[in-house]
Scaffold this motif. Structure first.
Motif, short mmCIF file in Angstrom:
data_model
loop_
_atom_site.label_atom_id
_atom_site.label_comp_id
_atom_site.label_asym_id
_atom_site.label_seq_id
_atom_site.Cartn_x
_atom_site.Cartn_y
_atom_site.Cartn_z
N VAL A 135 0.28 -0.64 0.22
CA VAL A 135 -0.09 -0.18 -0.03
C VAL A 135 0.66 1.26 -0.25
CG1 VAL A 135 -1.41 1.29 1.40
CG2 VAL A 135 -2.12 -1.27 1.02
N ASN A 136 2.30 1.28 0.95
CA ASN A 136 2.88 2.10 0.98
C ASN A 136 3.68 2.67 -0.62
OD1 ASN A 136 2.15 3.53 3.88
ND2 ASN A 136 3.42 1.83 4.52
N ALA A 137 3.86 1.85 -0.70
CA ALA A 137 5.01 1.81 -2.09
C ALA A 137 3.62 2.05 -3.67
CB ALA A 137 5.44 0.38 -2.74
N ALA A 138 2.46 1.87 -3.17
CA ALA A 138 1.30 2.48 -4.80
C ALA A 138 1.90 3.90 -4.95
CB ALA A 138 0.38 2.14 -4.00
N HIS A 139 1.37 4.28 -5.94
CA HIS A 139 1.46 5.51 -6.89
C HIS A 139 0.60 6.43 -6.33
CE1 HIS A 139 4.70 4.52 -9.54
NE2 HIS A 139 5.31 5.04 -8.30
N HIS A 140 -0.99 5.93 -5.86
CA HIS A 140 -1.71 6.77 -5.84
C HIS A 140 -2.61 6.23 -4.07
CE1 HIS A 140 -2.07 7.46 -10.21
NE2 HIS A 140 -1.51 6.05 -10.10
N ASP A 141 -3.14 7.41 -3.95
CA ASP A 141 -4.02 7.06 -2.36
C ASP A 141 -5.00 6.40 -2.15
OD1 ASP A 141 -1.95 9.08 -0.98
OD2 ASP A 141 -2.97 10.99 -1.58
N TRP A 142 -6.20 6.01 -2.99
CA TRP A 142 -6.83 5.31 -3.37
C TRP A 142 -6.65 4.21 -3.29
CZ3 TRP A 142 -11.95 4.33 -1.59
CH2 TRP A 142 -12.07 6.20 -0.41
N VAL A 143 -6.39 3.10 -2.76
CA VAL A 143 -5.92 1.80 -3.07
C VAL A 143 -6.68 0.60 -3.46
CG1 VAL A 143 -3.44 2.45 -2.46
CG2 VAL A 143 -5.06 1.17 -0.96
N LEU A 144 -6.54 -0.63 -4.04
CA LEU A 144 -8.00 -1.68 -3.81
C LEU A 144 -6.71 -2.87 -3.44
CD1 LEU A 144 -10.14 -3.45 -4.32
CD2 LEU A 144 -9.39 -3.22 -6.29
N CYS A 145 -6.83 -3.78 -2.45
CA CYS A 145 -6.27 -4.75 -2.35
C CYS A 145 -6.52 -5.77 -2.71
CB CYS A 145 -5.85 -4.46 -0.62
SG CYS A 145 -4.98 -3.07 -0.41
N LEU A 146 -5.92 -7.13 -3.15
CA LEU A 146 -6.40 -8.28 -3.68
C LEU A 146 -5.12 -9.34 -2.82
CD1 LEU A 146 -8.19 -7.12 -4.94
CD2 LEU A 146 -8.15 -8.84 -6.60
N ASP A 147 -5.91 -10.61 -3.02
CA ASP A 147 -4.81 -11.61 -2.47
C ASP A 147 -4.99 -12.14 -3.86
OD1 ASP A 147 -3.86 -11.25 0.40
OD2 ASP A 147 -6.45 -12.54 0.60
N ALA A 148 -3.57 -12.82 -4.85
CA ALA A 148 -3.45 -13.36 -5.27
C ALA A 148 -4.41 -14.96 -6.08
CB ALA A 148 -2.25 -14.25 -5.75
N ASP A 149 -5.37 -15.12 -5.57
CA ASP A 149 -6.16 -16.01 -5.44
C ASP A 149 -7.27 -15.59 -5.70
OD1 ASP A 149 -6.63 -15.47 -2.98
OD2 ASP A 149 -6.12 -17.79 -2.57
N GLU A 150 -7.70 -13.81 -5.61
CA GLU A 150 -8.75 -13.88 -5.57
C GLU A 150 -9.26 -12.85 -6.96
OE1 GLU A 150 -9.22 -12.37 -1.14
OE2 GLU A 150 -8.70 -10.68 -2.06
N ARG A 151 -10.73 -12.82 -7.81
CA ARG A 151 -10.55 -11.81 -8.84
C ARG A 151 -11.81 -10.97 -9.10
NH1 ARG A 151 -9.98 -17.30 -10.15
NH2 ARG A 151 -12.47 -17.06 -10.31
#
Length: 259
Positions: free
Chosen positions: A74-90
């Motif tokens: 999250v901290n490495a993202a360039h934008h403040d709004w983030v969508l977090c997923l696990d690799a097994d999610e779609r």
């Protein structure tokens, strides 16, 4: 990829370890995001290369906990709004439409958004019991929250502000096999027992005997897990066994034993 000047930009954040068989579907479902950040902890199956080929920005970081790894992403993202997923999610088409509608409105009125998670289990979707709707808050403004707390297992994000609910499901391709599920839950039980012990929590006989029974009763009967047929029965039983393992391990730690 950059967002149009009149639209709020959105970064997708994923953590990975040997997810070559699932990462492509996850990334394809996030094509509407303005950036995809993948934080990998040492994959040896081509996960990093596949993610990079799909246009993701891939970073490498040694794993020191689920919460810490997701917080780093999250901290490495360039934008403040983030969508977090696990690799097994779609992200399903319906959920994508809900997210895009909220984004077009500037994510107004909420600091974060939750949505239902739909788990696949032995070739079918679990639509009842403890498995569904299993709402998770994964879309948020990182300036108002994130992956907080000291717990590295069963981590969850939180925000300072209102949380709205979006329509549509997040598909969760959770387990590759029963063996994969049992091994993963054993690891989770060990980590949770260690965390609980460090926090001063102690196990009692009632926890070992009644907590697993309550988990099964709540999921299979009260929340109608039986409507998912034999899959619902297996899922409820395995989940109850996880609770039993967790408290047995905590019981042993309380007595100075190794787990």
């Amino acid at each position: 990829m950059s967002a149009p000047p009149d639209r709020t930009a959105l970064s997708a954040c994923i953590i990975t370890l040997n997810e070559a068989d699932r990462i492509a579907a996850c990334l394809d479902s996030l094509a509407f995001c303005d950036e995809i950040v993948v934080v990998d902890s040492g994959s040896t199956d081509g996960t990093r290369e596949m993610a990079a080929a799909k246009g993701a920005r891939v970073l490498e970081r040694a794993f020191d906990g689920y919460r810490a790894q997701k917080d780093f992403a999250v901290n490495a993202a360039h934008h403040d709004w983030v969508l977090c997923l696990d690799a097994d999610e779609r992200v399903t088409a319906a959920l994508r439409a809900s997210i895009e509608h909220a984004r077009d409105a500037g994510f107004a009125g909420a600091a974060g958004y939750r949505f239902a998670r739909l788990t696949g289990y032995f070739g079918a979707w679990l639509r009842h019991g403890n498995a569904y709707p299993d709402r998770v808050m994964r879309l948020f403004d990182r300036r108002l929250g994130g992956w907080r707390g000291a717990r590295e297992i069963h981590e969850h994000a939180s925000v300072d502000g209102p949380v709205a609910t979006l329509a549509g499901d997040l598909e969760h391709d959770a387990y590759r096999s029963l063996a994969d599920q049992l091994a993963r839950l054993e690891r989770y039980a060990r980590l949770m027992a260690g965390h609980m012990h460090a926090q001063g929590r102690r196990a009692h006989i009632a926890n070992i005997v009644f907590n697993p029974f309550w988990r099964f009763l709540r999921g299979y009967v009260l929340r109608a897990g039986f409507r998912d047929g034999w899959r619902g029965l297996v899922y409820a039983y395995v989940e109850a066994n996880y609770v039993r393992q967790k408290f047995i391990k905590l019981w042993l730690l309380d007595r100075g034993q190794r787990i």
